[in-house]
Enzyme design. Structure first.
Site, PDB file in Angstrom:
ATOM      1  N   ARG A  91       0.903  -1.216   0.034  1.00 26.91           N
ATOM      2  CA  ARG A  91       0.015   0.110   0.154  1.00 26.91           C
ATOM      3  C   ARG A  91       0.678   1.261   0.172  1.00 26.91           C
ATOM      4  NH1 ARG A  91      -4.970  -1.355   3.483  1.00 26.91           N
ATOM      5  NH2 ARG A  91      -6.332  -1.943   1.925  1.00 26.91           N
ATOM      6  N   ASP A 107      -3.318  -0.860  -4.132  1.00 24.54           N
ATOM      7  CA  ASP A 107      -4.366  -1.178  -2.937  1.00 24.54           C
ATOM      8  C   ASP A 107      -4.860  -2.775  -3.353  1.00 24.54           C
ATOM      9  OD1 ASP A 107      -6.395  -1.803  -1.356  1.00 24.54           O
ATOM     10  OD2 ASP A 107      -7.250   0.466  -1.809  1.00 24.54           O
ATOM     11  N   LYS A 139      13.034 -25.716   7.036  1.00 27.63           N
ATOM     12  CA  LYS A 139      14.230 -25.749   8.155  1.00 27.63           C
ATOM     13  C   LYS A 139      15.224 -27.158   7.761  1.00 27.63           C
ATOM     14  CE  LYS A 139      11.804 -23.611  12.009  1.00 27.63           C
ATOM     15  NZ  LYS A 139      12.643 -22.307  12.402  1.00 27.63           N
ATOM     16  N   HIS A 176       2.779 -26.259  11.879  1.00 34.49           N
ATOM     17  CA  HIS A 176       4.241 -26.634  12.259  1.00 34.49           C
ATOM     18  C   HIS A 176       4.164 -28.009  12.877  1.00 34.49           C
ATOM     19  CE1 HIS A 176       4.774 -22.549  10.758  1.00 34.49           C
ATOM     20  NE2 HIS A 176       4.521 -22.027  12.048  1.00 34.49           N
ATOM     21  N   LYS A 187       4.095 -19.973  24.312  1.00 33.48           N
ATOM     22  CA  LYS A 187       4.772 -18.720  24.321  1.00 33.48           C
ATOM     23  C   LYS A 187       5.198 -18.599  25.853  1.00 33.48           C
ATOM     24  CE  LYS A 187       3.516 -17.135  20.030  1.00 33.48           C
ATOM     25  NZ  LYS A 187       4.609 -17.020  19.061  1.00 33.48           N
TER      26      LYS A 187
HETATM   27  C1  BG6 Z   1       4.891 -18.740  13.219  1.00 31.01           C
HETATM   28  C2  BG6 Z   1       4.300 -18.128  14.417  1.00 31.01           C
HETATM   29  O1  BG6 Z   1       4.306 -19.377  12.395  1.00 31.01           O
HETATM   30  O2  BG6 Z   1       5.980 -19.455  13.704  1.00 31.01           O
HETATM   31  C3  BG6 Z   1       4.700 -17.551  15.605  1.00 31.01           C
HETATM   32  O3  BG6 Z   1       3.066 -17.698  13.708  1.00 31.01           O
HETATM   33  C4  BG6 Z   1       5.781 -18.457  15.907  1.00 31.01           C
HETATM   34  O4  BG6 Z   1       3.914 -17.217  16.695  1.00 31.01           O
HETATM   35  C5  BG6 Z   1       6.771 -18.636  15.005  1.00 31.01           C
HETATM   36  O5  BG6 Z   1       6.589 -17.383  16.788  1.00 31.01           O
HETATM   37  C6  BG6 Z   1       8.015 -19.680  15.201  1.00 31.01           C
HETATM   38  O6  BG6 Z   1       8.693 -19.838  14.294  1.00 31.01           O
HETATM   39  P1  BG6 Z   1      10.280 -20.281  14.478  1.00 31.01           P
HETATM   40  O7  BG6 Z   1      10.774 -20.692  13.190  1.00 31.01           O
HETATM   41  O8  BG6 Z   1      10.983 -19.218  15.159  1.00 31.01           O
HETATM   42  O9  BG6 Z   1      10.404 -21.254  15.599  1.00 31.01           O
END
Ligand code: BG6
Length: 487
Positions: free
Chosen positions: A52, A95, A184, A242, A336
């Site tokens: 934007r 936009d 990774k 993940h 977290k």
């Molecule tokens: C992201 C999440 O997909 O992965 C985040 O939205 C998280 O909340 C992150 O912190 C973690 O990724 P990595 O590669 O740092 O383990």
């Protein structure tokens, strides 16, 4: 043609949506620079950013230079290749919610007959409009492929809406859904470990393995993403993507070969075999105040500035209902503001059937394989050995690690960030490390059922002190099976 060869020509144009955003600055531009520096992208690849903000080409180059100076490691800066990288960049203000601007974007993009790779890292609410805009401006078709950054919806239905919108303009073979964990190195190494070595696979099942633990713990809190995170929570932010991908790669059958179809076919079979989780097999947590790495931190609600029951931690005892994994629990946990940053897969093997050392006082621990993805990268196998000595007072057995430190073994090889791999594969058209629609749907199917159970039973979050390993209920989840989390 198979999905692996249909779209594998290298693109000569890369178009970044969300080009001024956090992901672009922290990950995408540094990754592209690294690829440029190492000569891995073709001379003629042009990179156009769009967002934007009103910026000229030079304005965007300045933004990119600043991002690189901030986020590139010291030893990667100032080696003379910066200017030639910046010369690849251009910018077009847009936009994306308005179809109108796409024509100008296409004009500026020019000839895409050499192939165009698009990377979409904007708010999902803009996806549909963006796809429509691309289509109207002729930026779709068989020469184009599209990479989609998460979140792709927040349940099966909304992800279906996005996937349908994408499918109106792009075939599945042209659609590259990103899960950065698949970029990774150690995650990919998991396949090498399993399928390039004879010793693990014969034991890699319910005969040899007692249970599996997968942990992704973080010390960070909200990191400024208040609204997004509070609407999402740990289950959808981390487990749906993940963690389930790690589980699938750990549990899948050997693929017929390394192509995208074979690997994704095996992963989806695992994801579809996940048993619905019972209420007592999961724990929702939310961090309270505490201390992380010696520093006092706020509670989640203080960070957020309002009350909330969004989970910042989740632990689940998962089961895979197939022949290989019958009776082997997969304990998953993520959160977290935990004690340390760590991503790892722990394979706990069964005990030997009979301990011949027992009469001489020898105690045995079952073998354990730890695959650490971050912060360090290693594969460590705990094996029993005898303590040296003449054993007059009995045989003392000790667990000793057989250590394969990838960081040390490949000390001369530069550690690449996940997006280097994923961007290069997107440009080159290799879909192997991207998530297919049926995988995403199987993931949502399982996760939606968990959320329905939470809602139907009014399962609230349990508070844990920041800096701990989650609520005590997460410890009880494994302890009642006689299992301890690997810490
Ligand atoms: C992201 C999440 O997909 O992965 C985040 O939205 C998280 O909340 C992150 O912190 C973690 O990724 P990595 O590669 O740092 O383990």
């Amino acid at each position: 043609m198979s999905e692996d060869t249909e779209n594998n020509r290298i693109s000569s144009r890369l178009l970044l949506f969300g080009a001024t955003g956090d992901l672009a600055k922290r990950m995408l531009l540094p990754s592209l620079f690294a690829l440029h520096e190492d000569g891995l992208i073709a001379e003629d690849l042009r990179i156009m950013g769009t967002a934007r903000s009103e910026l000229t080409d030079d304005g965007y180059r300045a933004l990119a230079a600043e991002a690189l100076s901030e986020y590139l490691p010291e030893d990667r800066k100032g080696n003379g290749k910066l200017q030639s990288f910046l010369d690849r960049l251009s910018y077009q203000q847009l936009d994306a919610s308005e179809v109108l601007g796409f024509e100008a974007l296409a004009q500026k993009m020019g000839d895409i007959s050499g192939g165009l790779a698009i990377f979409l890292s904007t708010a999902p609410s803009l996806f549909e409009a963006t796809i429509a805009g691309l289509k109207s401006a002729g930026l779709t078709g068989e020469l184009v492929r599209i990479g989609l950054e998460k979140p792709l919806g927040n349940d099966l239905v909304s992800s279906g809406v996005i996937n349908d919108a994408v499918a109106r303009a792009f075939s599945e073979q042209q659609t590259f859904r990103i899960d950065h964990y698949l970029g990774k190195e150690t995650v990919q190494n998991l396949m090498a470990l399993r399928f390039a070595n004879m010793m693990f696979e014969p034991l890699w099942n319910s005969n040899g393995i007692d249970h599996v633990e997968i942990t992704i713990s973080e010390t960070v809190g909200l990191e400024g993403r208040h609204d997004f995170y509070n609407d999402t929570g740990a289950l959808r932010d981390m487990v749906q993507n993940h963690m389930l991908q790690l589980l699938a790669l750990t549990a899948m059958e050997p693929p017929a070969n390394l192509d995208a179809t074979s690997i994704r076919d095996e992963k989806v079979k695992v994801l579809r075999s996940l048993r619905p989780v019972k209420m007592e097999e999961m724990v929702r947590g939310k961090y309270g105040e505490g201390a992380v790495k010696g520093e006092a931190v706020n509670s989640y609600e203080d960070d957020l500035g309002s009350s909330s029951d969004t989970e910042t931690f989740v632990a689940i005892k998962a089961h895979i209902d197939n022949w290989r994994w019958q009776g082997v629990p997969f304990y998953l946990r993520t959160g977290k503001r935990l004690s340390e940053r760590r991503s790892e897969i722990v394979i706990q093997f069964k005990s030997v059937p009979h301990n011949i050392f027992a009469d001489r006082g020898g105690k045995l621990n079952a073998n354990r394989l730890v695959i650490r993805l971050q912060p360090e990268e290693y594969v460590r196998l705990q094996v029993m050995t005898k303590e040296p000595g003449l054993d007059r007072d009995g045989v003392i057995l000790r667990e000793v690690p057989l250590d394969l430190s990838l960081t040390q073994a490949f000390a001369k090889t530069r550690k690449r960030i996940a997006y280097e791999r994923l961007l290069l594969d997107l440009i080159d058209g290799d879909p192997t490390l991207f998530v297919r629609r049926d995988e995403v749907e199987a993931q949502w199917h399982w996760v939606d059922a968990i959320r329905e159970t939470w809602a139907a039973n009014d399962i609230r979050t349990k508070t844990y002190g920041a800096g701990n390993w989650g609520p005590s209920a997460a410890i009880a989840l494994t302890e009642r099976d006689g299992v301890s989390w690997h810490e």
